[in-house]
Design a protein around this motif. Structure first.
Motif, PDB file in Angstrom:
ATOM      1  N   LYS A   1       3.433  -3.155  -9.374  1.00  0.00           N
ATOM      2  CA  LYS A   1       4.792  -2.260  -9.653  1.00  0.00           C
ATOM      3  C   LYS A   1       3.945  -0.586  -9.915  1.00  0.00           C
ATOM      4  O   LYS A   1       4.652  -0.136  -9.911  1.00  0.00           O
ATOM      5  N   GLU A   2       3.440  -0.971 -11.482  1.00  0.00           N
ATOM      6  CA  GLU A   2       2.209  -0.716 -11.954  1.00  0.00           C
ATOM      7  C   GLU A   2       2.055   0.889 -10.553  1.00  0.00           C
ATOM      8  O   GLU A   2       1.529   2.598 -11.241  1.00  0.00           O
ATOM      9  N   VAL A   3       0.805   0.610  -9.617  1.00  0.00           N
ATOM     10  CA  VAL A   3       0.373   1.330  -8.739  1.00  0.00           C
ATOM     11  C   VAL A   3       1.285   1.425  -7.755  1.00  0.00           C
ATOM     12  O   VAL A   3       1.276   3.493  -7.451  1.00  0.00           O
ATOM     13  N   LEU A   4       3.030   0.739  -7.320  1.00  0.00           N
ATOM     14  CA  LEU A   4       3.616   1.438  -6.005  1.00  0.00           C
ATOM     15  C   LEU A   4       4.571   2.270  -6.691  1.00  0.00           C
ATOM     16  O   LEU A   4       4.182   3.585  -6.548  1.00  0.00           O
ATOM     17  N   GLU A   5       4.659   2.560  -8.346  1.00  0.00           N
ATOM     18  CA  GLU A   5       5.669   3.176  -8.611  1.00  0.00           C
ATOM     19  C   GLU A   5       5.812   4.631  -8.457  1.00  0.00           C
ATOM     20  O   GLU A   5       6.340   5.702  -8.041  1.00  0.00           O
ATOM     21  N   PRO A   6       4.323   5.660  -8.792  1.00  0.00           N
ATOM     22  CA  PRO A   6       3.909   6.762  -8.242  1.00  0.00           C
ATOM     23  C   PRO A   6       3.753   7.039  -6.779  1.00  0.00           C
ATOM     24  O   PRO A   6       4.146   8.514  -6.605  1.00  0.00           O
ATOM     25  N   TYR A   7       3.813   6.237  -5.653  1.00  0.00           N
ATOM     26  CA  TYR A   7       3.869   6.880  -4.605  1.00  0.00           C
ATOM     27  C   TYR A   7       5.719   6.945  -3.930  1.00  0.00           C
ATOM     28  O   TYR A   7       5.831   7.397  -3.400  1.00  0.00           O
ATOM     29  N   LEU A   8       6.163   5.365  -4.585  1.00  0.00           N
ATOM     30  CA  LEU A   8       6.970   5.025  -4.252  1.00  0.00           C
ATOM     31  C   LEU A   8       8.059   6.580  -4.687  1.00  0.00           C
ATOM     32  O   LEU A   8       9.469   7.379  -4.315  1.00  0.00           O
ATOM     33  N   ALA A   9       7.950   7.225  -5.974  1.00  0.00           N
ATOM     34  CA  ALA A   9       8.863   8.428  -6.772  1.00  0.00           C
ATOM     35  C   ALA A   9       8.312   9.152  -5.940  1.00  0.00           C
ATOM     36  O   ALA A   9       9.027  10.471  -5.615  1.00  0.00           O
ATOM     37  N   ARG A  10       7.165   9.445  -4.770  1.00  0.00           N
ATOM     38  CA  ARG A  10       7.186  10.751  -4.069  1.00  0.00           C
ATOM     39  C   ARG A  10       7.291  10.461  -2.835  1.00  0.00           C
ATOM     40  O   ARG A  10       6.663  10.830  -1.987  1.00  0.00           O
ATOM     41  N   GLY A  11       8.682   9.418  -2.512  1.00  0.00           N
ATOM     42  CA  GLY A  11       9.509   9.283  -0.895  1.00  0.00           C
ATOM     43  C   GLY A  11       8.261   8.661  -0.320  1.00  0.00           C
ATOM     44  O   GLY A  11       8.784   8.138   1.108  1.00  0.00           O
ATOM     45  N   LEU A  12       7.191   7.914  -0.181  1.00  0.00           N
ATOM     46  CA  LEU A  12       6.437   6.533   0.493  1.00  0.00           C
ATOM     47  C   LEU A  12       6.938   5.565   0.860  1.00  0.00           C
ATOM     48  O   LEU A  12       8.079   5.130  -0.412  1.00  0.00           O
ATOM     49  N   VAL A  13       7.034   4.628   1.742  1.00  0.00           N
ATOM     50  CA  VAL A  13       7.742   4.138   1.782  1.00  0.00           C
ATOM     51  C   VAL A  13       6.720   2.674   1.416  1.00  0.00           C
ATOM     52  O   VAL A  13       5.793   2.161   2.946  1.00  0.00           O
ATOM     53  N   SER A  14       7.769   1.713   1.691  1.00  0.00           N
ATOM     54  CA  SER A  14       6.629   0.479   1.220  1.00  0.00           C
ATOM     55  C   SER A  14       6.538  -0.490   2.507  1.00  0.00           C
ATOM     56  O   SER A  14       7.374  -0.372   3.244  1.00  0.00           O
ATOM     57  N   LEU A  15       5.227  -1.329   3.247  1.00  0.00           N
ATOM     58  CA  LEU A  15       5.812  -1.414   4.179  1.00  0.00           C
ATOM     59  C   LEU A  15       5.266  -2.863   3.879  1.00  0.00           C
ATOM     60  O   LEU A  15       5.038  -4.061   5.654  1.00  0.00           O
ATOM     61  N   GLY A  16       4.272  -3.110   3.090  1.00  0.00           N
ATOM     62  CA  GLY A  16       4.052  -5.163   3.148  1.00  0.00           C
ATOM     63  C   GLY A  16       2.866  -5.185   1.705  1.00  0.00           C
ATOM     64  O   GLY A  16       2.525  -4.018   1.723  1.00  0.00           O
ATOM     65  N   ARG A  17       2.618  -6.034   1.816  1.00  0.00           N
ATOM     66  CA  ARG A  17       1.061  -6.263   1.196  1.00  0.00           C
ATOM     67  C   ARG A  17       0.429  -7.444   1.995  1.00  0.00           C
ATOM     68  O   ARG A  17       1.502  -8.457   2.364  1.00  0.00           O
ATOM     69  N   VAL A  18      -0.510  -7.399   1.412  1.00  0.00           N
ATOM     70  CA  VAL A  18      -1.383  -8.885   1.810  1.00  0.00           C
ATOM     71  C   VAL A  18      -2.286  -9.087   0.237  1.00  0.00           C
ATOM     72  O   VAL A  18      -2.747  -8.322  -0.687  1.00  0.00           O
ATOM     73  N   GLU A  19      -2.128 -10.211   0.024  1.00  0.00           N
ATOM     74  CA  GLU A  19      -2.634 -11.120  -0.723  1.00  0.00           C
ATOM     75  C   GLU A  19      -3.774 -11.726  -0.587  1.00  0.00           C
ATOM     76  O   GLU A  19      -3.634 -12.891   0.025  1.00  0.00           O
ATOM     77  N   LYS A  20      -4.921 -11.356  -2.214  1.00  0.00           N
ATOM     78  CA  LYS A  20      -5.911 -12.256  -1.792  1.00  0.00           C
ATOM     79  C   LYS A  20      -6.197 -12.995  -3.039  1.00  0.00           C
ATOM     80  O   LYS A  20      -7.058 -12.068  -3.622  1.00  0.00           O
ATOM     81  N   GLY A  21      -6.124 -13.629  -2.818  1.00  0.00           N
ATOM     82  CA  GLY A  21      -6.509 -14.409  -4.577  1.00  0.00           C
ATOM     83  C   GLY A  21      -5.587 -14.090  -5.832  1.00  0.00           C
ATOM     84  O   GLY A  21      -4.004 -13.622  -5.838  1.00  0.00           O
TER      85      GLY A  21
END
Length: 303
Positions: free
Chosen positions: A273-293
């Protein structure tokens, strides 16, 4: 003869060893430092795993106290001593098994005979630059590149915090006509990346040449003059740490071309959440995630 490298070793359950690895990353990030290298491996017949933490110099006692206190390991039995001066990189390579991530197969020179005919093979040795493909964040980014390979046709790429150059090299194998810039704050990492371009039959180029291939740059951020003729980028990979990802968000978004794709990694699941917020606030759209451990790679698009 003893070297400048120090090693802290002890024993922990596997889950606690993974937690210690994440805590080392977080405390180093908070202090603005590069984290030490941690390895842990199973001991036959034993419930606890062997843990080894390598430091480039004698570790700061305040750093160790902060890490162990946060883990509740103030009384953890461990040893801390300088390492015998030998080719410990070569020794460590023997413990690293090849890694498969989608179409990519990453191996050390000691496993060259295991290269696969039906894979994109990358020879990346353990060395002085972070990123051999073994860490969860690097493997997650390789999986993302594998997923993007069939749908994207980027002409330009930035691999920010390139380390050993593994992500930039993987991308060059997928998109050989792309113009790639691989940057890192560490001059040694850039030297290693340049070597890996040769080892993996990659194509090198000069910054600002406008030609296909990979240019390597020592730079602390994206305001370096070297980037002037390279931006904007259709694809950016940034496998660094959560703190820098947040701090560099304005510059990274500015450097990303319209409809460009961004891959962020080096963050824990708890830091998403901490990392995503500044990017979403600047208009970027999340396409997904890959989780490893406990680690993540996030994929975003600039409309």
């Amino acid at each position: 003869m003893m070297s400048d490298i120090w090693c802290l070793n002890g024993e922990l359950p596997e889950a606690r060893a993974r937690e210690l690895e994440a805590t080392l990353e977080m405390v180093a990030d908070e202090r603005g430092e590069f984290p030490p290298t941690l390895s842990y491996f199973e001991q036959p017949g034993e419930a606890e795993w062997r843990v080894e933490i390598f430091f480039a110099t004698q570790p700061d006692s305040e750093f160790l106290t902060a890490v162990l206190s946060r883990m509740g390991l103030g009384d953890w039995p461990h040893e801390l001593a300088p390492v015998e001066d030998k080719d410990w990189v070569s020794e460590s390579q023997k413990l690293l098994a090849p890694v498969e991530a989608g179409r990519f197969f990453v191996y050390g020179s000691h496993d060259a005979d295991k290269a696969k005919a039906d894979a994109i093979n990358l020879q990346i040795d353990a060395g002085q630059a972070f990123g051999t493909g073994k860490h969860e964040t690097t493997a997650a980014c390789l999986e993302v590149l594998d997923q993007l390979a069939d749908d994207l046709s980027p002409k330009t790429m930035l691999d920010l915090g390139t380390g050993s150059g593994v992500l930039a090299l993987a991308a060059q194998k997928v998109w050989p006509k792309m113009r790639i810039t691989a940057s890192d704050i560490d001059p040694i990492a850039i030297e290693v990346t340049a070597e890996n371009i040769t080892v993996n039959d990659g194509v090198a180029r000069q910054v600002g040449s406008g030609l296909p291939g990979m240019a390597v740059v020592v730079a602390p951020g994206l305001d370096d003059p070297a980037f002037k003729d390279e931006k904007p980028f259709d694809l950016i990979t940034a496998n660094i740490l959560a703190g820098p990802l947040v701090d560099l968000a304005p510059d990274i978004v500015d450097a990303l071309a319209k409809s460009g794709t961004l891959v962020l990694s080096g963050l824990l699941v708890t830091q998403e959440k901490e990392v995503l917020e500044p990017y979403l606030a600047r208009g970027l759209v999340s396409l997904g995630r890959v989780e490893k451990g406990e680690w993540l790679a996030l994929v975003l698009r600039k409309p």
